[in-house]
Design a protein around this motif. Structure first.
Motif, PDB file in Angstrom:
ATOM      1  N   GLN A  41     -15.893  24.022  -8.210  1.00 55.65           N
ATOM      2  CA  GLN A  41     -16.637  22.623  -8.195  1.00 55.65           C
ATOM      3  C   GLN A  41     -16.998  22.351  -6.714  1.00 55.65           C
ATOM      4  O   GLN A  41     -18.035  21.636  -6.674  1.00 55.65           O
ATOM      5  CB  GLN A  41     -15.568  21.545  -8.558  1.00 55.65           C
ATOM      6  N   VAL A  42     -16.308  22.914  -5.765  1.00 57.81           N
ATOM      7  CA  VAL A  42     -16.880  22.610  -4.428  1.00 57.81           C
ATOM      8  C   VAL A  42     -18.111  23.536  -4.336  1.00 57.81           C
ATOM      9  O   VAL A  42     -18.885  22.624  -3.817  1.00 57.81           O
ATOM     10  CB  VAL A  42     -15.816  23.271  -3.383  1.00 57.81           C
ATOM     11  N   VAL A  43     -18.460  24.715  -4.947  1.00 56.85           N
ATOM     12  CA  VAL A  43     -19.650  25.372  -4.720  1.00 56.85           C
ATOM     13  C   VAL A  43     -20.721  24.523  -5.365  1.00 56.85           C
ATOM     14  O   VAL A  43     -21.753  24.288  -4.985  1.00 56.85           O
ATOM     15  CB  VAL A  43     -19.513  26.721  -5.407  1.00 56.85           C
ATOM     16  N   ARG A  44     -20.558  23.882  -6.725  1.00 60.08           N
ATOM     17  CA  ARG A  44     -21.649  23.372  -7.472  1.00 60.08           C
ATOM     18  C   ARG A  44     -21.904  21.810  -6.699  1.00 60.08           C
ATOM     19  O   ARG A  44     -23.099  21.532  -6.678  1.00 60.08           O
ATOM     20  CB  ARG A  44     -20.992  22.894  -8.740  1.00 60.08           C
ATOM     21  N   SER A  45     -20.697  21.149  -6.229  1.00 57.75           N
ATOM     22  CA  SER A  45     -21.087  19.957  -5.459  1.00 57.75           C
ATOM     23  C   SER A  45     -21.780  20.250  -4.155  1.00 57.75           C
ATOM     24  O   SER A  45     -22.828  19.656  -3.806  1.00 57.75           O
ATOM     25  CB  SER A  45     -19.846  19.333  -5.440  1.00 57.75           C
ATOM     26  N   TYR A  46     -21.135  21.235  -3.454  1.00 57.79           N
ATOM     27  CA  TYR A  46     -22.015  21.568  -1.970  1.00 57.79           C
ATOM     28  C   TYR A  46     -23.421  21.846  -2.448  1.00 57.79           C
ATOM     29  O   TYR A  46     -24.457  21.414  -1.427  1.00 57.79           O
ATOM     30  CB  TYR A  46     -21.351  22.725  -1.513  1.00 57.79           C
ATOM     31  N   ALA A  47     -23.874  22.212  -3.575  1.00 56.74           N
ATOM     32  CA  ALA A  47     -25.364  22.740  -3.590  1.00 56.74           C
ATOM     33  C   ALA A  47     -26.086  21.766  -4.451  1.00 56.74           C
ATOM     34  O   ALA A  47     -27.265  21.878  -4.771  1.00 56.74           O
ATOM     35  CB  ALA A  47     -25.448  23.905  -4.244  1.00 56.74           C
ATOM     36  N   SER A  48     -25.331  20.681  -4.810  1.00 54.08           N
ATOM     37  CA  SER A  48     -26.326  19.685  -5.708  1.00 54.08           C
ATOM     38  C   SER A  48     -27.334  18.820  -5.048  1.00 54.08           C
ATOM     39  O   SER A  48     -27.291  18.405  -3.988  1.00 54.08           O
ATOM     40  CB  SER A  48     -25.056  18.440  -6.299  1.00 54.08           C
ATOM     41  N   ARG A  84     -15.689  30.960   0.608  1.00 54.09           N
ATOM     42  CA  ARG A  84     -16.252  30.911   2.104  1.00 54.09           C
ATOM     43  C   ARG A  84     -17.478  31.647   1.960  1.00 54.09           C
ATOM     44  O   ARG A  84     -18.496  31.415   2.916  1.00 54.09           O
ATOM     45  CB  ARG A  84     -15.332  31.866   2.898  1.00 54.09           C
ATOM     46  N   CYS A  85     -17.899  32.764   1.249  1.00 52.14           N
ATOM     47  CA  CYS A  85     -19.205  33.360   1.187  1.00 52.14           C
ATOM     48  C   CYS A  85     -20.205  32.895   0.568  1.00 52.14           C
ATOM     49  O   CYS A  85     -21.460  33.433   0.320  1.00 52.14           O
ATOM     50  CB  CYS A  85     -19.019  34.831   0.992  1.00 52.14           C
ATOM     51  N   ARG A  86     -19.948  31.877  -0.361  1.00 51.44           N
ATOM     52  CA  ARG A  86     -20.881  31.073  -1.179  1.00 51.44           C
ATOM     53  C   ARG A  86     -21.433  29.966  -0.800  1.00 51.44           C
ATOM     54  O   ARG A  86     -22.199  29.265  -1.453  1.00 51.44           O
ATOM     55  CB  ARG A  86     -20.092  30.850  -2.743  1.00 51.44           C
ATOM     56  N   ILE A  87     -21.095  29.555   0.520  1.00 51.43           N
ATOM     57  CA  ILE A  87     -21.584  28.187   0.954  1.00 51.43           C
ATOM     58  C   ILE A  87     -21.949  28.455   2.470  1.00 51.43           C
ATOM     59  O   ILE A  87     -21.242  29.521   3.023  1.00 51.43           O
ATOM     60  CB  ILE A  87     -20.691  27.070   0.791  1.00 51.43           C
TER      61      ILE A  87
END
Length: 369
Positions: A309-316, A202-205
């Motif tokens: 994966q959610v973090v990586r995809s979110y920032a893609s 939650r703190c990374r996106i």
């Protein structure tokens, strides 16, 4: 019923198209608060049971108790009986008592999981019921394979689910929030795993986790969100349908599908049609509808890997390309085409089931889509 899942969507979308083709269809369903017998889109809906149907258990027991009687009442004009598999034990072995040609539709095959949850031998009921059928329609290849393991003599037509054409009319926006959309059942839908993953990220996106849907575990889910200290980053949207659902899908940056098991995964294909990339666990049925380039599959039930994966995809930087691939893939899932295939499967089943057993063709898989 308000809050019902993808199986009910499929039943409604296919049946109303079959009614438009001239089929006369009566659907026997459970009662629920606010139920009424009605004709809608040419389909006759008859909720059966006792009283208002306010309690889940009594609603189910009343339906099971009255179903054979209600089928018998309508036996004379009925040419084909369709048993739509349902929780918690999938099938009532309808071919044994309908006294009419009977085919099953398998949108639900999770009795083993429900058996573990309730500590009852529900999977044995499922297995015995599957063996009474000779023809079934499965919504995915994964479920078809499981059915054939139980009953090698089955003929199985694989006919998937479709996408509402209204979704494609709303372009993808790739907003800031992450969306879960579905029935609120913690074990089945993996909502406990989602809460664990969200606590990690939650703190990374930048966005919130939006949870859209209703279901039997809503209060349990709310309590777990509060206990994890996530109330400020999780928003419960309630039940969404029609344009509200389409907008939620379109405006999300990602759709998350943390399910432990699915028979198809209608919400995932809806998200792809809306141009919203999907992150899901790598389980058989979801594997069929989230192709490479249109989303991401994560090792089943690895919460840490899912969160990362959610973090990586979110920032893609490539989300627009992923969205484009998803929309192209989802365009192949047309309710009109699938309803036509189901009409063909019904007519073929009726012709074959009227023959003596010795004259019926050997089992095979057919009509895949």
């Amino acid at each position: 019923m308000p809050g019902a899942g993808g199986g009910s969507v499929r039943t409604r979308e296919v049946n109303r198209r079959l009614a438009a083709k001239g089929f006369h269809i009566t659907v026997l369903t459970t009662r629920y608060p606010g139920w009424q017998e009605r004709v809608e889109d040419g389909v006759h809906y008859v909720p059966i049971g006792f009283g208002r149907g306010a309690n889940r258990l009594t609603r189910l027991l009343a339906y099971v108790a009255k179903l054979p009687y209600e089928v018998a009442r309508r036996r004379s004009p009925t040419e084909l009986v369709v048993e739509d598999f349902f929780a918690p034990f999938s099938t009532m072995a309808a071919p044994l008592w309908t006294r009419r040609p009977t085919i099953g539709i398998v949108q639900w095959l999770h009795a083993a999981e429900k058996g573990r949850q309730y500590k009852l031998p529900l999977h044995w009921i499922e297995r015995l019921g599957v063996r009474t059928h000779s023809r079934l329609i499965s919504v995915s290849e994964g479920i078809s394979e499981r059915l054939k393991e139980v009953n090698p003599d089955l003929h199985v037509d694989v006919i998937g689910n479709g996408v509402d054409p209204g979704i494609g009319e709303i372009g993808p926006n790739l907003g800031q929030d992450v969306l879960f959309l579905g029935r609120l059942e913690v074990g089945h839908k993996g909502l406990d795993l989602l809460v664990q993953a969200w606590a990690d990220i939650r703190c990374r996106i930048d966005g919130k986790l939006l949870i859209a849907g209703t279901g039997p575990d809503e209060e349990r889910l709310r309590a777990s969100i509060e206990a994890a200290g996530l109330s400020d980053s999780v928003e419960m949207l309630g039940w969404l349908a029609g344009d509200a659902k389409f907008r939620a899908l379109s405006n999300a940056r990602l759709l998350v599908v943390p399910s432990r098991h699915e028979t198809f995964g209608l919400v995932a294909i809806d998200a792809l049609a809306a141009g919203t990339p999907v992150v899901a666990f790598d389980i058989p049925c979801l594997r069929e509808i989230i192709p490479p380039g249109a989303g991401w599959l994560v090792e089943a039930f690895d919460v840490k890997a899912f969160a990362d994966q959610v973090v990586r995809s979110y920032a893609s930087n490539g989300l627009k390309e992923v969205a484009t691939q998803g929309r192209k893939f989802a365009a192949g899932y047309s309710w009109d085409a699938l309803a036509g295939m189901q009409a063909e499967a019904y007519c073929t089943a009726l012709a074959e089931l009227r023959k003596p057993q010795s004259q019926r063709p050997r089992a095979r898989n057919d009509m895949k889509a």
